[in-house]
Design a protein around this motif. Structure first.
Motif, PDB file in Angstrom:
ATOM      1  N   GLY A 292       0.757  -1.361  -0.001  1.00  0.00           N
ATOM      2  CA  GLY A 292       0.019  -0.014  -0.007  1.00  0.00           C
ATOM      3  C   GLY A 292       0.783   1.220   0.021  1.00  0.00           C
ATOM      4  O   GLY A 292       0.214   2.243  -0.046  1.00  0.00           O
ATOM      5  N   THR A 293       2.282   1.179  -0.058  1.00  0.00           N
ATOM      6  CA  THR A 293       3.062   2.450  -0.225  1.00  0.00           C
ATOM      7  C   THR A 293       3.640   2.261  -1.375  1.00  0.00           C
ATOM      8  O   THR A 293       3.145   2.932  -2.440  1.00  0.00           O
ATOM      9  N   VAL A 294       5.007   1.676  -1.516  1.00  0.00           N
ATOM     10  CA  VAL A 294       5.507   1.742  -2.840  1.00  0.00           C
ATOM     11  C   VAL A 294       5.251   0.462  -3.866  1.00  0.00           C
ATOM     12  O   VAL A 294       5.761   0.321  -4.806  1.00  0.00           O
ATOM     13  N   VAL A 295       4.559  -0.320  -3.249  1.00  0.00           N
ATOM     14  CA  VAL A 295       3.863  -1.233  -3.998  1.00  0.00           C
ATOM     15  C   VAL A 295       2.159  -1.621  -3.789  1.00  0.00           C
ATOM     16  O   VAL A 295       1.870  -0.814  -2.746  1.00  0.00           O
ATOM     17  N   PRO A 296       1.566  -1.884  -4.618  1.00  0.00           N
ATOM     18  CA  PRO A 296       0.134  -1.810  -4.166  1.00  0.00           C
ATOM     19  C   PRO A 296      -0.369  -2.817  -3.137  1.00  0.00           C
ATOM     20  O   PRO A 296       0.473  -3.805  -2.828  1.00  0.00           O
ATOM     21  N   ALA A 297      -1.327  -2.336  -2.228  1.00  0.00           N
ATOM     22  CA  ALA A 297      -1.808  -3.172  -1.394  1.00  0.00           C
ATOM     23  C   ALA A 297      -2.352  -4.743  -2.024  1.00  0.00           C
ATOM     24  O   ALA A 297      -2.678  -4.748  -3.048  1.00  0.00           O
ATOM     25  N   TYR A 298      -2.041  -5.736  -1.177  1.00  0.00           N
ATOM     26  CA  TYR A 298      -2.287  -7.151  -1.457  1.00  0.00           C
ATOM     27  C   TYR A 298      -3.693  -7.747  -0.882  1.00  0.00           C
ATOM     28  O   TYR A 298      -3.848  -7.688   0.479  1.00  0.00           O
ATOM     29  N   TYR A 299      -4.410  -8.182  -1.354  1.00  0.00           N
ATOM     30  CA  TYR A 299      -5.770  -8.552  -1.021  1.00  0.00           C
ATOM     31  C   TYR A 299      -6.034 -10.260  -1.231  1.00  0.00           C
ATOM     32  O   TYR A 299      -6.931 -10.726  -1.240  1.00  0.00           O
ATOM     33  N   GLY A 300      -4.763 -11.031  -1.649  1.00  0.00           N
ATOM     34  CA  GLY A 300      -4.740 -12.273  -1.343  1.00  0.00           C
ATOM     35  C   GLY A 300      -4.765 -13.028  -2.736  1.00  0.00           C
ATOM     36  O   GLY A 300      -5.182 -12.517  -3.920  1.00  0.00           O
TER      37      GLY A 300
ATOM     38  N   ASN B 211      12.180   8.688  -6.619  1.00  0.00           N
ATOM     39  CA  ASN B 211      11.277   7.698  -5.703  1.00  0.00           C
ATOM     40  C   ASN B 211      11.170   6.351  -6.518  1.00  0.00           C
ATOM     41  O   ASN B 211      11.043   5.312  -5.555  1.00  0.00           O
ATOM     42  N   ILE B 212      11.761   6.131  -7.686  1.00  0.00           N
ATOM     43  CA  ILE B 212      11.572   4.518  -8.047  1.00  0.00           C
ATOM     44  C   ILE B 212      12.888   4.145  -7.702  1.00  0.00           C
ATOM     45  O   ILE B 212      12.941   2.719  -7.229  1.00  0.00           O
ATOM     46  N   LEU B 213      14.046   4.607  -7.601  1.00  0.00           N
ATOM     47  CA  LEU B 213      15.312   4.280  -6.972  1.00  0.00           C
ATOM     48  C   LEU B 213      14.917   3.786  -5.556  1.00  0.00           C
ATOM     49  O   LEU B 213      15.395   2.601  -4.983  1.00  0.00           O
ATOM     50  N   GLU B 214      14.449   4.662  -4.921  1.00  0.00           N
ATOM     51  CA  GLU B 214      14.064   4.491  -3.340  1.00  0.00           C
ATOM     52  C   GLU B 214      12.994   3.470  -3.054  1.00  0.00           C
ATOM     53  O   GLU B 214      13.157   2.538  -2.289  1.00  0.00           O
ATOM     54  N   SER B 215      12.233   3.133  -4.128  1.00  0.00           N
ATOM     55  CA  SER B 215      11.207   2.075  -3.857  1.00  0.00           C
ATOM     56  C   SER B 215      11.743   0.772  -4.010  1.00  0.00           C
ATOM     57  O   SER B 215      11.305  -0.136  -3.678  1.00  0.00           O
ATOM     58  N   ASP B 216      12.500   0.735  -5.284  1.00  0.00           N
ATOM     59  CA  ASP B 216      13.123  -0.493  -5.479  1.00  0.00           C
ATOM     60  C   ASP B 216      14.204  -0.946  -4.574  1.00  0.00           C
ATOM     61  O   ASP B 216      14.109  -2.340  -4.191  1.00  0.00           O
ATOM     62  N   LEU B 217      14.796  -0.086  -4.074  1.00  0.00           N
ATOM     63  CA  LEU B 217      15.698  -0.406  -2.665  1.00  0.00           C
ATOM     64  C   LEU B 217      15.031  -0.971  -1.598  1.00  0.00           C
ATOM     65  O   LEU B 217      15.039  -1.720  -0.884  1.00  0.00           O
ATOM     66  N   ALA B 218      13.596  -0.166  -1.377  1.00  0.00           N
ATOM     67  CA  ALA B 218      12.891  -0.308  -0.037  1.00  0.00           C
ATOM     68  C   ALA B 218      12.309  -1.904  -0.176  1.00  0.00           C
ATOM     69  O   ALA B 218      12.200  -2.635   0.640  1.00  0.00           O
TER      70      ALA B 218
ATOM     71  N   VAL C 130       5.742   0.801 -13.634  1.00  0.00           N
ATOM     72  CA  VAL C 130       5.811   2.016 -12.692  1.00  0.00           C
ATOM     73  C   VAL C 130       4.487   2.865 -12.757  1.00  0.00           C
ATOM     74  O   VAL C 130       4.109   3.397 -13.846  1.00  0.00           O
ATOM     75  N   MET C 131       3.751   3.013 -11.667  1.00  0.00           N
ATOM     76  CA  MET C 131       2.537   3.594 -11.552  1.00  0.00           C
ATOM     77  C   MET C 131       2.872   5.053 -10.802  1.00  0.00           C
ATOM     78  O   MET C 131       3.532   4.828  -9.798  1.00  0.00           O
ATOM     79  N   ILE C 132       2.539   5.978 -11.505  1.00  0.00           N
ATOM     80  CA  ILE C 132       3.023   7.407 -10.933  1.00  0.00           C
ATOM     81  C   ILE C 132       1.903   8.154 -10.417  1.00  0.00           C
ATOM     82  O   ILE C 132       0.882   8.105 -11.254  1.00  0.00           O
ATOM     83  N   LYS C 133       2.143   8.557  -9.162  1.00  0.00           N
ATOM     84  CA  LYS C 133       0.717   9.254  -8.546  1.00  0.00           C
ATOM     85  C   LYS C 133       0.791  10.817  -8.869  1.00  0.00           C
ATOM     86  O   LYS C 133       2.134  11.085  -9.220  1.00  0.00           O
TER      87      LYS C 133
ATOM     88  N   SER D 293       5.222  10.311  -6.172  1.00  0.00           N
ATOM     89  CA  SER D 293       5.393   9.124  -5.853  1.00  0.00           C
ATOM     90  C   SER D 293       5.087   7.955  -6.551  1.00  0.00           C
ATOM     91  O   SER D 293       4.295   8.120  -7.558  1.00  0.00           O
ATOM     92  N   VAL D 294       5.536   6.706  -6.353  1.00  0.00           N
ATOM     93  CA  VAL D 294       5.386   5.875  -7.242  1.00  0.00           C
ATOM     94  C   VAL D 294       4.927   4.668  -6.496  1.00  0.00           C
ATOM     95  O   VAL D 294       5.056   4.408  -5.349  1.00  0.00           O
ATOM     96  N   ALA D 295       4.328   3.559  -7.260  1.00  0.00           N
ATOM     97  CA  ALA D 295       4.204   2.464  -6.863  1.00  0.00           C
ATOM     98  C   ALA D 295       4.668   1.401  -7.915  1.00  0.00           C
ATOM     99  O   ALA D 295       4.423   1.542  -9.015  1.00  0.00           O
ATOM    100  N   LEU D 296       5.579   0.446  -7.674  1.00  0.00           N
ATOM    101  CA  LEU D 296       5.927  -0.658  -8.756  1.00  0.00           C
ATOM    102  C   LEU D 296       5.078  -1.824  -8.626  1.00  0.00           C
ATOM    103  O   LEU D 296       4.580  -2.277  -7.810  1.00  0.00           O
TER     104      LEU D 296
END
Length: 386
Positions: free
Chosen positions: A156-164, A228-235, A252-255, A259-262
């Motif tokens: 739900g931050t640098v990647v989408p939230a997961y619902y199973g 933000n991409i670099l830091e998200s990938d590293l996170a 890459v989804m750009i908000k 900010s981004v979500a990979l």
């Protein structure tokens, strides 16, 4: 790149889904496949353009069965609202990506990624080639496991939230016989795919496609997105102990705020499951800081600062001046992260490494300011150009 879909997964299609436990990741870096081998003698004459024949193959080689989920089995009703599946000119199929809502509640939309082996390349008798049902199982296993690993810390931050992870049955041409398909549910990120932004800025001239930079967001916004991409990938690597392994503008989804979500983790390397000899740094020292982006992405790898060939997916996003002078990308990397308390300083072995290429005197000076020990001038014939 175009958007396509299967009639099976068109808008307004209703699927009755139930929870499912994915298999562990397998094949290549994950060890042998648990699936039984395909009897290709039976399928040597199959016509892959005939859906019913491919469905016959799917019925004979169904998805892997796993233990039932811990929670009580509850059926949910999924209604498809839109199509986000991408197909390139060389793609022969793969997972479907659709938007949807559950149980009649249109106020919350999700993304469903559907791993239907019927829509994957069927495969061949080559022992190194996976059949479509195995590919679908493998991608489902890796991506579901990756999202499950990321959800507690970065979901739900640098990647989408997961619902199973889920499964559903489809009717077939055989009366009364169904086949099962696997899928995952994730958050519908409120943003825009980077590739779509780039595509809108493309212009065609004399049979060549180029990007009109004036049609892209301003340089400062694009650089903020890149950071933000670099830091998200590293996170992702640091917090969830996995590597996305397919960092590309289409993933890459750009908000609106930059900010981004990979997205797209079907090629991920997940430390807990891969067959590898090295250990994740946090396994060795749980209190250590993440590797600095200076060292991890030097001098902006993954094609960030490349401008030609298939390995240059970012050439249409980074500033033009970085393409003309790659030293500027390296300068930005050092100046952005040299004093960041979030990351460890570069390792001394890396600073003293003799394979940094032939950067400018300014970049050499910046490396020396980080602790690099001055080295004798190498003959020009031994210098490796960027």
């Amino acid at each position: 790149m175009c958007t396509t879909t299967s009639p099976t997964y068109s808008p307004d299609t209703v699927l009755r889904i139930r929870k499912h436990v994915p298999p562990e990741p397998f094949f290549y870096d994950y060890g042998p496949s648990p699936r039984p081998p395909v009897d290709w003698n039976r399928w040597r004459d199959v016509d892959t353009s005939e859906t019913d024949q491919v469905v016959e193959f799917a019925l004979a080689n169904p998805p892997l069965r796993t233990a039932p989920p811990d929670e009580p089995e509850t059926e949910r009703v999924l209604t498809i609202t839109g199509i986000k599946t991408r197909r390139g000119s060389r793609d022969r199929g793969g997972a479907h990506v659709v938007t949807c809502f559950l149980d009649g509640d249109r106020s919350v939309e999700y993304v469903a990624k559907i791993y239907d082996g019927v829509d994957y390349p069927m495969g061949s008798r080559n022992r190194h080639s996976l059949d479509g049902m195995t590919w679908a199982d493998r991608e489902y296993a890796i991506e579901a496991t990756a999202y499950r690993a990321m959800q507690p810390t970065i979901g739900g931050t640098v990647v989408p939230a997961y619902y199973g992870s889920w499964t559903f049955a489809l009717d077939t041409h055989r009366p009364g016989q169904q086949r099962w398909v696997r899928m995952i549910l994730i958050e519908l990120v409120q943003g825009e795919c980077m590739l779509d932004i780039i595509t809108r800025a493309e212009v065609k001239s004399q049979g060549r496609v180029t990007v009109d930079y004036s049609l892209l967001p301003p340089d400062d916004f694009r650089i903020r997105v890149l950071r933000n991409i670099l830091e998200s990938d590293l996170a992702i690597w640091w917090e969830a102990a996995l590597e996305q392994n397919d960092l590309d503008p289409r993933n890459v989804m750009i908000k609106p705020d930059g900010s981004v979500a990979l997205i797209d983790f079907n090629q991920a390397n997940i430390w807990e499951f891969t067959i590898r000899w090295d250990m994740h740094p946090k396994q060795l020292d749980p209190g250590c800081l993440p590797t600095t982006p200076i060292q991890r992405y030097w001098p902006l790898s993954c094609g960030f600062a490349d401008s030609e060939g298939e390995n240059a997916p970012w050439a249409d996003w980074i500033p033009q001046r970085w393409i003309e002078d790659k030293n500027l990308a390296a300068e930005w990397l050092i100046q952005t992260y040299r004093d960041s308390p979030k990351f460890a300083p570069p390792d001394q072995w890396w600073l003293d490494w003799d394979q940094h290429g032939n950067p400018s005197p300014k970049v050499w000076g910046l490396l020396e300011s980080l602790g690099r020990k001055s080295a004798p001038e190498a003959p020009s014939s031994e210098k490796r150009a960027w």
